[in-house]
Write an enzyme that holds these catalytic residues in place. Structure first.
Site, PDB file in Angstrom:
ATOM      1  N   HIS A   1     -68.507  33.612 -61.024  1.00  0.00           N
ATOM      2  CA  HIS A   1     -69.821  33.146 -61.486  1.00  0.00           C
ATOM      3  C   HIS A   1     -69.781  33.065 -63.003  1.00  0.00           C
ATOM      4  O   HIS A   1     -69.816  34.095 -63.680  1.00  0.00           O
ATOM      5  CB  HIS A   1     -70.879  34.140 -60.972  1.00  0.00           C
TER       6      HIS A   1
ATOM      7  N   ASP B   1     -78.254  35.992 -55.589  1.00  0.00           N
ATOM      8  CA  ASP B   1     -77.616  36.919 -56.530  1.00  0.00           C
ATOM      9  C   ASP B   1     -78.668  37.580 -57.408  1.00  0.00           C
ATOM     10  O   ASP B   1     -79.340  36.906 -58.189  1.00  0.00           O
ATOM     11  CB  ASP B   1     -76.622  36.117 -57.398  1.00  0.00           C
TER      12      ASP B   1
ATOM     13  N   MET C   1     -69.512  36.661 -68.455  1.00  0.00           N
ATOM     14  CA  MET C   1     -70.605  36.529 -69.435  1.00  0.00           C
ATOM     15  C   MET C   1     -70.020  36.470 -70.836  1.00  0.00           C
ATOM     16  O   MET C   1     -69.058  37.178 -71.151  1.00  0.00           O
ATOM     17  CB  MET C   1     -71.540  37.731 -69.324  1.00  0.00           C
TER      18      MET C   1
ATOM     19  N   MET D   1     -71.208  32.504 -66.504  1.00  0.00           N
ATOM     20  CA  MET D   1     -72.435  32.483 -67.318  1.00  0.00           C
ATOM     21  C   MET D   1     -71.994  32.340 -68.759  1.00  0.00           C
ATOM     22  O   MET D   1     -72.134  33.251 -69.590  1.00  0.00           O
ATOM     23  CB  MET D   1     -73.235  33.782 -67.088  1.00  0.00           C
TER      24      MET D   1
ATOM     25  N   SER E   1     -70.648  42.448 -56.378  1.00  0.00           N
ATOM     26  CA  SER E   1     -70.441  42.084 -57.777  1.00  0.00           C
ATOM     27  C   SER E   1     -69.777  43.244 -58.484  1.00  0.00           C
ATOM     28  O   SER E   1     -70.352  44.337 -58.589  1.00  0.00           O
ATOM     29  CB  SER E   1     -71.774  41.778 -58.458  1.00  0.00           C
TER      30      SER E   1
HETATM   31  C1  DX5 Z   1     -76.404  39.021 -63.007  1.00  0.00           C
HETATM   32  C2  DX5 Z   1     -75.214  38.830 -62.121  1.00  0.00           C
HETATM   33  C3  DX5 Z   1     -75.273  39.518 -60.828  1.00  0.00           C
HETATM   34  C4  DX5 Z   1     -75.383  41.006 -60.921  1.00  0.00           C
HETATM   35  C5  DX5 Z   1     -76.108  41.475 -59.707  1.00  0.00           C
HETATM   36  O1  DX5 Z   1     -76.308  38.141 -64.091  1.00  0.00           O
HETATM   37  O2  DX5 Z   1     -75.028  37.438 -61.853  1.00  0.00           O
HETATM   38  O3  DX5 Z   1     -74.155  39.151 -60.025  1.00  0.00           O
HETATM   39  O4  DX5 Z   1     -74.157  41.661 -61.001  1.00  0.00           O
HETATM   40  O5  DX5 Z   1     -76.321  42.837 -59.842  1.00  0.00           O
HETATM   41  P1  DX5 Z   1     -77.310  43.628 -58.874  1.00  0.00           P
HETATM   42  O6  DX5 Z   1     -76.833  43.431 -57.478  1.00  0.00           O
HETATM   43  O7  DX5 Z   1     -77.179  45.024 -59.360  1.00  0.00           O
HETATM   44  O8  DX5 Z   1     -78.691  43.055 -59.089  1.00  0.00           O
HETATM   45 ZN    ZN Z   2     -73.427  36.884 -60.425  1.00  0.00          ZN
END
Ligand code: DX5
Ligand code: ZN
Length: 230
Positions: A73, A186, A44, A75, A15
Site C-alpha cells: 500500500h 483498511d 509512507m 502512501m 498490516s
Molecule cells: C494506515 C494504514 C493501515 C494501518 C491500519 O495508513 O494504511 O494499513 O496499518 O492499522 P489498524 O488496523 O491499526 O487501524
Molecule cells: Zn494500509
C-alpha cells in the site's frame, strides 16, 4: 449458513505497521502461520502522509520469510518512480492513491506492465466515482476507513456506505464479464467493525492493531476473531 460461508470467504491482511519492527521477519512468519491470507505493507513517505516507514529494501529482505502475497500500500507522492523498485522487491499487489500522481491510468498501466496486480486506494474524502474510468484495469479497490498515516485509529463509519457503493459497482462489472476485483477495507478493523465491513461488501480486511495485539501467541485467535470465527 449463508453468513458462515460469507465469513469463510473473507481474507485477512495483517498490516505489519503494528508489528515489532525489530523482528519483522519473525513477525511475518508468525502471522502467516496464524492464518493470514496476505501481508499488508504500508509505505509512507512523510510527505503524502505524516509518517515514515520503509522502502523496497525492507520488502526485499522480508520476501524469503513468507510465501503469502505481499499487498503493498503506497502512501507516497510522487509514486511512479517507486513502482518498479517495489515490484522488483517482491510486491504482488501494488496499490496507490489517485491523489499521489497526475496520471492514475498511466500508473495502473505501469503496475500491470510489471506483471503485478494493481490497486486503487480511496481516502475517506475521495469519491467512489474516481474508479469509474479505471474499473477494467484494477485488481483491488482499497477503501481507507481511517485517514492514512497511522495505525490504531478509529473506524470512520461513513465509509460503510462507500463500501456498499463499491460492492455494487464491482458486482455489476463482473456480471458484465469484467475481471474480478477484490474490495479491501483498511483502518480501524477489529472484531466489532469487521462484521460490518463484511456486511457492506468487503472481501479483504486489513488489520494491524487487532492482529498484532498480545504478541505471537495471540495471532491465530486474533485473526480468527477478525474473520468472524473467534
Ligand atoms: C494506515 C494504514 C493501515 C494501518 C491500519 O495508513 O494504511 O494499513 O496499518 O492499522 P489498524 O488496523 O491499526 O487501524
Ligand atoms: Zn494500509
Amino acid at each position: 449458513m449463508a453468513s458462515l460461508s460469507k465469513a469463510a470467504q473473507v481474507r485477512i491482511a495483517p498490516s505489519i505497521l503494528a508489528a515489532d519492527f525489530a523482528k519483522l521477519g519473525e513477525e511475518v512468519r508468525a502471522v502467516a502461520a496464524a492464518g493470514a491470507d496476505f501481508i499488508h505493507i504500508d509505505i509512507m513517505d512523510g510527505h503524502f502522509v505524516p509518517n515514515l516507514t520503509i522502502g523496497p529494501s525492507v520488502v526485499k529482505a522480508l520476501r524469503p520469510h513468507c510465501d503469502l502475497p505481499f499487498d503493498v500500500h503506497l502512501m507516497i507522492s510522487p509514486v511512479d518512480y517507486m513502482l518498479e523498485p517495489f515490484a522488483e522487491a517482491g510486491a504482488d499487489v501494488i496499490s496507490l492513491h489517485p491523489e499521489a500522481g497526475p496520471h492514475l491510468h498511466r500508473s495502473l498501466q505501469t503496475i500491470r506492465s510489471l506483471g503485478k496486480k494493481a490497486g486503487v486506494a480511496l481516502n475517506p474524502a475521495t469519491p467512489v466515482a474516481v474508479v469509474d474510468e479505471v474499473m477494467d484495469m484494477v485488481d483491488l479497490i482499497l477503501v481507507m476507513s481511517v485517514n492514512p498515516g497511522f495505525g490504531g485509529q478509529i473506524f470512520i463509519e461513513s465509509q460503510l456506505d462507500k463500501i456498499s457503493a463499491l460492492r455494487a459497482r464491482i458486482n455489476a462489472h463482473t456480471a458484465a464479464g469484467g475481471q474480478p476485483i477484490d474490495l479491501e477495507v483498511d483502518g480501524g478493523i477489529d472484531r466489532e467493525t469487521a462484521p460490518r465491513a463484511i456486511a457492506a461488501g468487503a472481501d479483504v480486511l486489513v488489520a494491524g492493531t487487532a492482529t498484532f495485539r498480545g504478541g505471537p501467541d495471540a495471532y491465530a485467535d486474533n485473526i480468527a476473531a477478525i474473520r468472524g470465527n473467534g
